[in-house]
Enzyme design. Structure first.
Site, mmCIF file in Angstrom:
data_model
loop_
_atom_site.group_PDB
_atom_site.id
_atom_site.type_symbol
_atom_site.label_atom_id
_atom_site.label_comp_id
_atom_site.label_asym_id
_atom_site.label_seq_id
_atom_site.Cartn_x
_atom_site.Cartn_y
_atom_site.Cartn_z
ATOM 1 N N HIS A 37 0.838 -1.201 0.000
ATOM 2 C CA HIS A 37 0.000 0.000 0.000
ATOM 3 C C HIS A 37 0.870 1.247 0.000
ATOM 4 O O HIS A 37 1.912 1.282 0.655
ATOM 5 C CB HIS A 37 -0.951 0.009 1.200
ATOM 6 C CG HIS A 37 -0.282 0.008 2.550
ATOM 7 N ND1 HIS A 37 0.058 1.164 3.208
ATOM 8 C CD2 HIS A 37 0.103 -1.004 3.370
ATOM 9 C CE1 HIS A 37 0.607 0.873 4.377
ATOM 10 N NE2 HIS A 37 0.660 -0.447 4.499
ATOM 11 N N ASP B 85 -0.676 4.208 0.755
ATOM 12 C CA ASP B 85 -1.261 5.157 1.712
ATOM 13 C C ASP B 85 -0.540 5.069 3.045
ATOM 14 O O ASP B 85 0.065 4.040 3.376
ATOM 15 C CB ASP B 85 -2.777 4.944 1.878
ATOM 16 C CG ASP B 85 -3.147 3.586 2.444
ATOM 17 O OD1 ASP B 85 -2.475 2.600 2.076
ATOM 18 O OD2 ASP B 85 -4.085 3.495 3.251
ATOM 19 N N ASP C 267 6.398 1.761 6.777
ATOM 20 C CA ASP C 267 5.031 1.226 6.584
ATOM 21 C C ASP C 267 4.307 2.019 5.526
ATOM 22 O O ASP C 267 3.613 2.969 5.837
ATOM 23 C CB ASP C 267 4.279 1.263 7.914
ATOM 24 C CG ASP C 267 2.948 0.563 7.843
ATOM 25 O OD1 ASP C 267 2.677 -0.100 6.831
ATOM 26 O OD2 ASP C 267 2.160 0.689 8.789
ATOM 27 N N GLU D 222 -5.167 0.774 2.787
ATOM 28 C CA GLU D 222 -4.830 -0.266 3.754
ATOM 29 C C GLU D 222 -4.948 0.282 5.162
ATOM 30 O O GLU D 222 -5.435 -0.388 6.066
ATOM 31 C CB GLU D 222 -3.408 -0.786 3.503
ATOM 32 C CG GLU D 222 -3.157 -2.178 4.102
ATOM 33 C CD GLU D 222 -2.750 -2.147 5.563
ATOM 34 O OE1 GLU D 222 -2.858 -3.198 6.229
ATOM 35 O OE2 GLU D 222 -2.323 -1.095 6.070
ATOM 36 N N GLU D 223 -4.515 1.525 5.330
ATOM 37 C CA GLU D 223 -4.511 2.117 6.676
ATOM 38 C C GLU D 223 -5.889 2.670 7.051
ATOM 39 O O GLU D 223 -6.134 2.982 8.208
ATOM 40 C CB GLU D 223 -3.472 3.246 6.748
ATOM 41 C CG GLU D 223 -2.044 2.821 6.421
ATOM 42 C CD GLU D 223 -1.400 1.974 7.516
ATOM 43 O OE1 GLU D 223 -2.112 1.547 8.437
ATOM 44 O OE2 GLU D 223 -0.181 1.740 7.424
ATOM 45 N N GLU E 30 4.960 -5.596 3.990
ATOM 46 C CA GLU E 30 4.751 -4.895 5.270
ATOM 47 C C GLU E 30 6.004 -5.021 6.142
ATOM 48 O O GLU E 30 6.758 -5.993 6.007
ATOM 49 C CB GLU E 30 3.557 -5.507 6.021
ATOM 50 C CG GLU E 30 2.211 -5.231 5.382
ATOM 51 C CD GLU E 30 1.670 -3.829 5.681
ATOM 52 O OE1 GLU E 30 2.371 -3.039 6.351
ATOM 53 O OE2 GLU E 30 0.561 -3.535 5.214
ATOM 54 N N HIS F 142 4.022 4.038 12.213
ATOM 55 C CA HIS F 142 2.942 4.881 12.754
ATOM 56 C C HIS F 142 3.439 5.871 13.817
ATOM 57 O O HIS F 142 2.649 6.581 14.420
ATOM 58 C CB HIS F 142 1.781 4.049 13.342
ATOM 59 C CG HIS F 142 1.066 3.212 12.320
ATOM 60 N ND1 HIS F 142 -0.233 2.786 12.480
ATOM 61 C CD2 HIS F 142 1.461 2.719 11.124
ATOM 62 C CE1 HIS F 142 -0.603 2.063 11.439
ATOM 63 N NE2 HIS F 142 0.413 2.007 10.598
HETATM 64 ZN ZN LIG Z 1 1.225 -1.202 6.430
#
Ligand SMILES: [Zn+2]
Length: 397
Positions: free
Chosen positions: A75, A77, A108, A141-142, A170, A368
């Site tokens: 992903h 995003d 990520d 995805e997030e 990931e 994150h």
């Molecule tokens: Zn991820």
């Protein structure tokens, strides 16, 4: 001083500079479309819509028509940056300091995408091969994960696409690139149990039936014994009671109902149905035990409601995929990875219905977080592993 960046680091910096916070594309898919198109991929951009959730752009790109067909999934995003002032540099700049690149999505998982892109580019410059490589990249995805991988897979499968193996990039590694390959995931099931009593005055309990007593008996029976001891590939099944609610502001009133919520993460000893049956069996045992103990004629009255869908347990047992990736890792790092199934969810849960899938990417420690970053060495290491995997999987030399 300007630093010369290796290809994966350069691609990562370019991707970080695309502010693609879900559901915004931010230029990240256009960047990949351009890069992959230059490498000869047939690139398609697909936008999906659904009720009550934003439209999201996705990308599917394939090179080659032959078998085997390897998919890289990921992903572009990213999660929001939070308080920008807490970052030591602009979260969308991709600044390099002391051998690390900083930015939202560094691990990520724009880093994983950058490494695979760079690996494919190097692979194609060195080899002719008769197989196929595809990129399945979502922008959702997030976020709600409604207009992303799930729909993109269905869309591609309806066009006749099939795959032999997939790697999700990931950030799967806990300490160092090559520690682990994530080869499966525990199942998840959530529910709520309600114990039904009779409301009354706390001074006249014989005229009432206190559901709190019944709830204690049911939860005691639910948690008394381990569900299993774990299996070869999975840790023991674990159930957590996540709330116990009566909602009663008065201390002199026996309430009518008590409610408890729970979530169980289960291993391959169980499936959704057998897990539900075991939970009900334990509640029934607790309900009967209470009847014997209190001398009451009636067992505890309760009902169970299941919340959401059961997320099934899965385990990838594909020697070709796991062995080839393990050998590629050992060839680059000097040691073989462990196979793990711990932790939370990823889009691998959708891909497993189409082909064998594993997760393998960067080190996840800063995902994150403020000052999300990856070491430049890790980027080179991961790109080398992906490259070696492609050479081994397509058996070119
Ligand atoms: Zn991820």
């Amino acid at each position: 001083m300007a630093q010369t960046l290796s290809p994966p680091a350069r691609y990562l910096r370019d991707l970080i500079r695309c502010p693609s916070v879900t559901p915004n594309e931010g230029g990240a898919l256009s960047y990949l479309e351009d890069k992959l198109g230059t490498l000869g991929f047939h690139v398609e951009r697909v936008t999906f819509s659904d009720h009550d959730t934003p439209d999201v752009e996705n990308l599917y790109a394939r090179l080659g028509n032959g078998a085997p067909h390897v998919m890289f999934a990921g992903h572009t995003d990213v999660v929001p940056v939070g308080d920008t002032d807490s970052w030591s540099s602009d979260p969308f700049a991709g600044e390099v300091r002391n051998g690390f690149m900083y930015g939202r999505g560094a691990v990520d998982m724009k880093g994983g995408i950058a490494c695979f892109l760079s690996a494919v580019e190097a692979f194609l410059s060195r080899h002719d091969f008769s197989g196929s490589i595809s990129f399945l990249i979502t922008g959702d995805e997030e976020g709600p994960s409604v207009n992303g991988t799930d729909k993109l897979l269905k869309w591609a499968a309806e066009k006749g696409e099939t795959w032999d193996a997939a790697i999700v990039g990931e950030p799967s590694n806990p300490e160092a690139v090559g520690d682990v390959i994530k080869s499966g995931r525990r199942g998840s099931l959530s529910g709520r149990v309600t114990v039904h009593g009779i409301q009354g005055h706390s001074a006249y309990p014989h005229l009432a039936d206190n559901p709190v007593r019944g709830m204690v008996d049911l939860l005691d029976a639910l948690l008394a014994e381990p569900f299993d001891q774990g299996t070869e590939q999975f840790q023991p099944t674990n159930l957590e009671v996540t709330s116990v609610d009566v909602g009663n502001p008065a201390t002199n009133v026996i309430p009518a109902e008590a409610v408890a919520g729970f979530n169980v993460r289960f291993n391959d000893t169980w499936d959704g149905e057998s897990m539900k049956s075991e939970i009900i069996r334990r509640f029934e045992a607790g309900s009967v035990a209470a009847r014997i103990r209190t001398g009451k004629k009636e067992p505890v009255r309760f009902s169970v409601e299941w919340i959401g869908r059961v997320s099934p347990v899965f385990l990838t047992r594909d020697d070709m995929l796991i062995e080839t990736l393990s050998e590629a890792i050992a060839g680059v790092t000097g040691s073989r990875p462990q196979l793990t199934t711990g932790g939370g969810t990823s889009d691998a849960r959708f891909i497993k219905d189409y082909c064998p899938v594993v997760e393998f990417g960067l080190v996840g420690q800063t995902m994150h977080q403020v000052n999300e970053c990856t070491s430049l060495d890790d980027l080179d290491c991961l790109a080398s592993i992906y490259g070696s995997f492609l050479e081994r999987y397509f058996a070119v030399s």
